[in-house]
Design an enzyme around this catalytic site. Structure first.
Site, PDB file in Angstrom:
ATOM      1  N   LYS A 196       0.885  -1.171   0.000  1.00 17.37           N
ATOM      2  CA  LYS A 196       0.000   0.000   0.000  1.00 17.37           C
ATOM      3  C   LYS A 196       0.926   1.225   0.000  1.00 17.37           C
ATOM      4  O   LYS A 196       1.467   1.611   1.041  1.00 17.37           O
ATOM      5  CB  LYS A 196      -0.876  -0.028   1.267  1.00 17.37           C
ATOM      6  N   CYS A 244      13.699  11.213   6.450  1.00 18.16           N
ATOM      7  CA  CYS A 244      13.608  10.859   7.875  1.00 18.16           C
ATOM      8  C   CYS A 244      14.930  11.082   8.593  1.00 18.16           C
ATOM      9  O   CYS A 244      14.966  11.254   9.795  1.00 18.16           O
ATOM     10  CB  CYS A 244      13.161   9.413   8.009  1.00 18.16           C
ATOM     11  N   GLU A 294       9.683   1.606  10.894  1.00 16.33           N
ATOM     12  CA  GLU A 294      10.685   2.653  10.643  1.00 16.33           C
ATOM     13  C   GLU A 294       9.929   3.969  10.729  1.00 16.33           C
ATOM     14  O   GLU A 294       9.155   4.309   9.827  1.00 16.33           O
ATOM     15  CB  GLU A 294      11.294   2.489   9.247  1.00 16.33           C
ATOM     16  N   GLU A 299       8.944  16.729  15.035  1.00 15.40           N
ATOM     17  CA  GLU A 299       9.389  16.517  13.656  1.00 15.40           C
ATOM     18  C   GLU A 299       8.561  17.384  12.722  1.00 15.40           C
ATOM     19  O   GLU A 299       7.323  17.318  12.723  1.00 15.40           O
ATOM     20  CB  GLU A 299       9.219  15.039  13.278  1.00 15.40           C
TER      21      GLU A 299
HETATM   22  P1  NAD Z   1       2.205   8.508   7.420  1.00 13.64           P
HETATM   23  O1  NAD Z   1       2.369   7.769   8.680  1.00 13.64           O
HETATM   24  O2  NAD Z   1       1.194   9.578   7.352  1.00 13.64           O
HETATM   25  O3  NAD Z   1       1.842   7.520   6.240  1.00 13.64           O
HETATM   26  C1  NAD Z   1       2.658   6.412   5.904  1.00 13.64           C
HETATM   27  C2  NAD Z   1       1.811   5.354   5.214  1.00 13.64           C
HETATM   28  O4  NAD Z   1       0.855   4.871   6.155  1.00 13.64           O
HETATM   29  C3  NAD Z   1       1.015   5.867   4.022  1.00 13.64           C
HETATM   30  O5  NAD Z   1       0.976   4.865   3.027  1.00 13.64           O
HETATM   31  C4  NAD Z   1      -0.352   6.076   4.611  1.00 13.64           C
HETATM   32  O6  NAD Z   1      -1.384   6.011   3.652  1.00 13.64           O
HETATM   33  C5  NAD Z   1      -0.428   4.908   5.581  1.00 13.64           C
HETATM   34  N1  NAD Z   1      -1.399   5.062   6.668  1.00 13.64           N
HETATM   35  C6  NAD Z   1      -1.863   6.209   7.213  1.00 13.64           C
HETATM   36  N2  NAD Z   1      -2.759   5.931   8.178  1.00 13.64           N
HETATM   37  C7  NAD Z   1      -2.856   4.586   8.267  1.00 13.64           C
HETATM   38  C8  NAD Z   1      -3.590   3.689   9.081  1.00 13.64           C
HETATM   39  N3  NAD Z   1      -4.452   4.126  10.000  1.00 13.64           N
HETATM   40  N4  NAD Z   1      -3.414   2.370   8.903  1.00 13.64           N
HETATM   41  C9  NAD Z   1      -2.545   1.914   7.979  1.00 13.64           C
HETATM   42  N5  NAD Z   1      -1.835   2.703   7.157  1.00 13.64           N
HETATM   43  C10 NAD Z   1      -1.980   4.036   7.302  1.00 13.64           C
HETATM   44  O7  NAD Z   1       3.650   9.071   7.024  1.00 13.64           O
HETATM   45  P2  NAD Z   1       4.035   9.953   5.753  1.00 13.64           P
HETATM   46  O8  NAD Z   1       3.495  11.324   5.970  1.00 13.64           O
HETATM   47  O9  NAD Z   1       3.681   9.212   4.519  1.00 13.64           O
HETATM   48  O10 NAD Z   1       5.632   9.974   5.852  1.00 13.64           O
HETATM   49  C11 NAD Z   1       6.325  10.885   6.630  1.00 13.64           C
HETATM   50  C12 NAD Z   1       6.738  10.224   7.933  1.00 13.64           C
HETATM   51  O11 NAD Z   1       7.446   9.043   7.653  1.00 13.64           O
HETATM   52  C13 NAD Z   1       7.675  11.074   8.749  1.00 13.64           C
HETATM   53  O12 NAD Z   1       7.326  10.964  10.105  1.00 13.64           O
HETATM   54  C14 NAD Z   1       9.026  10.435   8.519  1.00 13.64           C
HETATM   55  O13 NAD Z   1       9.953  10.636   9.534  1.00 13.64           O
HETATM   56  C15 NAD Z   1       8.652   8.999   8.404  1.00 13.64           C
HETATM   57  N6  NAD Z   1       9.665   8.270   7.663  1.00 13.64           N
HETATM   58  C16 NAD Z   1      10.470   7.416   8.371  1.00 13.64           C
HETATM   59  C17 NAD Z   1      11.480   6.725   7.709  1.00 13.64           C
HETATM   60  C18 NAD Z   1      12.388   5.774   8.445  1.00 13.64           C
HETATM   61  O14 NAD Z   1      13.084   5.001   7.787  1.00 13.64           O
HETATM   62  N7  NAD Z   1      12.422   5.778   9.752  1.00 13.64           N
HETATM   63  C19 NAD Z   1      11.662   6.898   6.332  1.00 13.64           C
HETATM   64  C20 NAD Z   1      10.819   7.787   5.663  1.00 13.64           C
HETATM   65  C21 NAD Z   1       9.815   8.455   6.345  1.00 13.64           C
HETATM   66  O1  6OD Z   2      18.508   4.450   1.717  1.00  4.28           O
HETATM   67  C1  6OD Z   2      18.716   4.363   2.938  1.00  4.28           C
HETATM   68  O2  6OD Z   2      19.689   3.845   3.395  1.00  4.28           O
HETATM   69  C2  6OD Z   2      17.762   4.948   3.895  1.00  4.28           C
HETATM   70  N1  6OD Z   2      17.901   4.547   5.152  1.00  4.28           N
HETATM   71  C3  6OD Z   2      16.839   5.833   3.529  1.00  4.28           C
HETATM   72  C4  6OD Z   2      15.937   6.416   4.449  1.00  4.28           C
HETATM   73  C5  6OD Z   2      15.319   7.534   4.115  1.00  4.28           C
HETATM   74  C6  6OD Z   2      14.338   8.141   4.954  1.00  4.28           C
HETATM   75  O3  6OD Z   2      13.611   9.042   4.587  1.00  4.28           O
END
Ligand code: NAD
Ligand code: 6OD
Length: 485
Positions: free
Chosen positions: A178, A287, A253, A389
Site C-alpha cells: 500500500k 527521515c 521505521e 518533527e
Molecule cells: P504517514 O504515517 O502519514 O503515512 C505512511 C503510510 O501509512 C502511508 O501509506 C499512509 O497512507 C499509511 N497510513 C496512514 N494511516 C494509516 C492507518 N491508520 N493504517 C494503515 N496505514 C496508514 O507518514 P508519511 O506522511 O507518509 O511519511 C512521513 C513520515 O514518515 C515522517 O514521520 C518520517 O519521519 C517517516 N519516515 C520514516 C522513515 C524511516 O526510515 N524511519 C523513512 C521515511 C519516512
Molecule cells: O537508503 C537508505 O539507506 C535509507 N535509510 C533511507 C531512508 C530515508 C528516509 O527518509
C-alpha cells in the site's frame, strides 16, 4: 489523464467501488492523474492472491530461480530508468538530479543486493549429545513468513518500498503493497516490471488508497502474516496495535528529530557542505534529515553565517532543470503544516536566520507547494520546532560549550533515528558516536549507508532493523529440525 490502477494477481484493475481521487504535481499544483481508491474489497482480493501464490509456482521455485527473477527486476528498472525517474519526480516534485543519483539506482540496487545476500545466508547446526550416546543433529532452516503487508511513505517512494519488497521476495514471501496516497506512480510501474520479468501472479500486489481505509484494512487482514511499515510515529502506533491482533510481527521505521553536532575541531568546509545536504536535501523530507543543530560556541557565529549563505544559494525550481537543488513540499497539507511551525517559531520568539515563508516562484510553478529553506536560532530546547518533527527544509541551531553538554542536548528527544557529528578528532568521533542515542550515527558524513548495514531507530523512531541480513531475519521464520542419529 493518467489513471493509476491497483495491481492484483498480475493484473491492473480499477476499484470495485468506482471511487478515485486526484493526483497533483507538487511542483505546479496541477492535477496530473487520478488514483483508484481501494478499500477492504481490493485488500482482500490482493491478500487472497498473495496467499494463493505462496503455494504455486513461487512456492516451488528454487532459490536460484528466485534470485534470477529479482536480478531481472533490477535490470528492468535500470532499462526503464528514465520512465521511473520521470514518474518519481512528477509524483514528488524532487529534482531529477537527486532522484537519478539516489532514488532510482538505489531502488534497483535493493533487488540486486538482497538477491546476492540470500544466496549466502549460513545455516546454524549443532551436534547435540544424547543420553544413549548416539547424538542428534539440530539444524535451522529459513522459511518465508508468508504474506507481508508493506505500507510506505511518500518521501522516497521507490527506494523505501523496494527496500522492503526485495528482501521479502528474496526470502520467498509474497507481498501486498500500500503506497502512500500522495505517491503511487513508481510502485505501479514496478507492477509492470514484475509482469515483464515473469514474476508469478500474486507474488507482488499493489492496492492504492488512503491510509485510514486501504492501509488500515491491510493491517487488520487476518491472512497477512507480518507487517512492515515506514511512516510517522503516530501511524506506527496504530499499526503496532493492529499487529497485536493475531500476534503478528511488525517492523516499524518511524519519525525522527535528528541532531547534527558540530565541534570547533571540524573541517568547516566539509561540515557546511554536509549540513546543507542533511538539512535541505529532498526539501527536508528525509527521515534522516537534521532539524536540530548544536554548534560549539567558538565557531557558532561563523557556522551560522556560512550555513545561511549556503541556504540562500540553493536553487528552488523545475525538477527537470539540472541546476535545481530543491523541489517543493509534497502537498498543500504538508506546506500548511510546515508553515504552522514557522508561526510557532515566531510566536516563541525565535531569531529567524533565513527563510520563514513561501518563496516567489515563476508563474508556471506558482501553484506548487514551495517553501523557503529556513534556519532559526535562539529558542529553548522545549520549543515546538526543537522537539517536534517538522519534515521540511528547516533547522534550529543552538550553541554548546562542552562535549558532555552537546551529547545531552542531542539526546534530549523522544526520537532516536539518526545523528551526524563533525569533528577531525578521531577519538572524539568514536566517543561521541557511542554516546548518541540513535540507530545510525554519521561522523563527517550524512546519508552514506551501505545497503548491507542495519538501519532503524531507537526510542519512538521505531522497532527493529532493516537492511542487510537484518531484513532477511525479519522476513524469515526460522525452523529448527532435530534428527536423532
Ligand atoms: P504517514 O504515517 O502519514 O503515512 C505512511 C503510510 O501509512 C502511508 O501509506 C499512509 O497512507 C499509511 N497510513 C496512514 N494511516 C494509516 C492507518 N491508520 N493504517 C494503515 N496505514 C496508514 O507518514 P508519511 O506522511 O507518509 O511519511 C512521513 C513520515 O514518515 C515522517 O514521520 C518520517 O519521519 C517517516 N519516515 C520514516 C522513515 C524511516 O526510515 N524511519 C523513512 C521515511 C519516512
Ligand atoms: O537508503 C537508505 O539507506 C535509507 N535509510 C533511507 C531512508 C530515508 C528516509 O527518509
Amino acid at each position: 489523464m493518467n489513471e493509476s490502477k491497483h495491481f492484483i494477481n498480475g493484473e491492473f484493475c480499477t476499484s470495485a467501488s468506482g471511487n478515485n481521487f486526484p493526483n497533483y504535481n507538487p511542483a505546479t499544483g496541477e492535477q496530473v492523474g487520478i488514483i483508484n481508491d481501494g478499500d477492504e474489497y481490493e485488500v482482500d482480493r490482493a491478500v487472497q492472491a498473495a496467499r494463493a501464490a505462496l503455494q504455486g509456482e513461487w512456492g516451488e521455485m528454487t532459490l536460484n530461480d528466485r534470485v534470477e527473477l529479482l536480478c531481472k527486476a533490477a535490470d528492468r528498472i535500470n532499462e526503464r530508468f528514465d520512465e521511473f525517474l520521470e514518474a518519481e519526480c512528477l509524483d514528488t516534485g524532487k529534482p531529477y538530479s537527486l532522484a537519478s543519483h539516489i532514488d532510482i539506482p538505489r531502488g534497483a540496487a535493493n533487488f540486486k543486493v538482497f538477491a546476492d545476500m540470500i544466496k549466502n545466508v549460513p545455516s546454524e547446526s549443532f551436534a547435540t549429545p544424547t543420553p544413549d550416546g548416539t547424538g542428534a543433529l539440530n539444524y535451522a532452516v529459513h522459511k518465508p513468513k508468508g504474506v507481508i503487508g508493506v505500507i510506505c511513505p511518500w518521501n522516497l517512494p521507490l527506494l523505501l518500498m523496494t527496500w522492503k519488497v526485495a528482501p521479502a521476495l528474496a526470502c520467498g514471501n509474497t507481498v501486498v503493497v500500500k503506497p502512500s496516497d500522495e505517491t503511487n506512480l513508481t510502485t505501479v510501474l514496478l507492477g509492470e516490471v514484475m509482469n515483464e520479468v515473469g514474476m508469478p501472479k500474486g507474488v507482488f500486489n499493489v492496492v492504492l488508497g488512503r491510509g485510514a481505509t486501504a492501509g488500515a484494512a491491510l493491517t487488520r487482514h487476518p491472512n497477512v502474516d507480518a507487517l512492515t511499515f515506514t511512516g510517522s510515529t503516530a501511524t506506527g502506533e496504530l499499526l503496532m496495535k493492529a499487529a497485536a491482533e493475531g500476534v503478528r510481527d511488525c517492523s516499524l521505521e518511524l519519525g525522527g528529530k535528528n541532531a547534527g553536532v558540530v565541534f570547533a575541531d571540524c573541517d568547516m568546509d566539509k561540515a557546511i557542505e554536509g549540513t546543507l545536504r542533511s538539512c535541505f536535501a529532498n526539501c527536508g523530507q528525509v527521515c534522516l534529515g537534521t532539524e536540530r543543530l548544536y554548534v560549539e560556541r567558538s565557531i557558532f557565529d561563523e557556522f551560522v553565517a556560512r550555513l545561511k549563505e549556503g541556504a540562500e544559494q540553493l536553487v528552488l525550481g523545475d525538477p527537470a532543470n539540472p541546476d535545481t537543488n530543491l523541489g517543493p513540499l509534497i502537498s498543500k497539507k504538508h506546506q500548511d503544516k510546515v508553515l504552522s511551525y514557522f508561526k510557532k517559531a515566531a510566536d516563541d520568539g525565535a531569531n529567524l536566520v533565513t527563510g520563514g515563508g513561501i518563496p516567489a516562484m515563476p508563474s508556471d510553478l506558482a501553484g506548487g507547494y514551495w517553501i523557503q529553506p529556513t534556519l532559526w536560532t535562539g529558542l529553548p530546547e522545549s520549543a515546538a520546532v526543537v522537539q517536534e518533527e517538522i519534515f521540511g527544509p528547516v533547522s534550529h541551531i543552538t550553541p554548546f560549550d562542552t562535549e558532555e553538554e552537546a551529547i545531552a542536548l542531542a539526546n534530549d528527544t523522544r526520537y532516536g533515528l539518526a545523528a551526524t557529528l563533525w569533528t577531525e578528532n578521531l577519538s572524539r568521533g568514536h566517543r561521541v558516536a557511542d554516546k548518541l542515542e540513535a540507530g545510525i550515527v554519521w561522523v563527517n558524513s550524512w546519508f552514506l549507508r551501505d545497503l548491507r548495514t542495519p538501519f532503524g531507530g531507537s526510542k519512538q523512531s521505531g522497532i527493529g532493523r532493516e537492511g542487510g541480513v537484518h531484513s532477511l531475519e525479519f522476513y524469515t521464520e526460522l525452523k529448527n529440525i532435530c534428527i536423532k542419529l
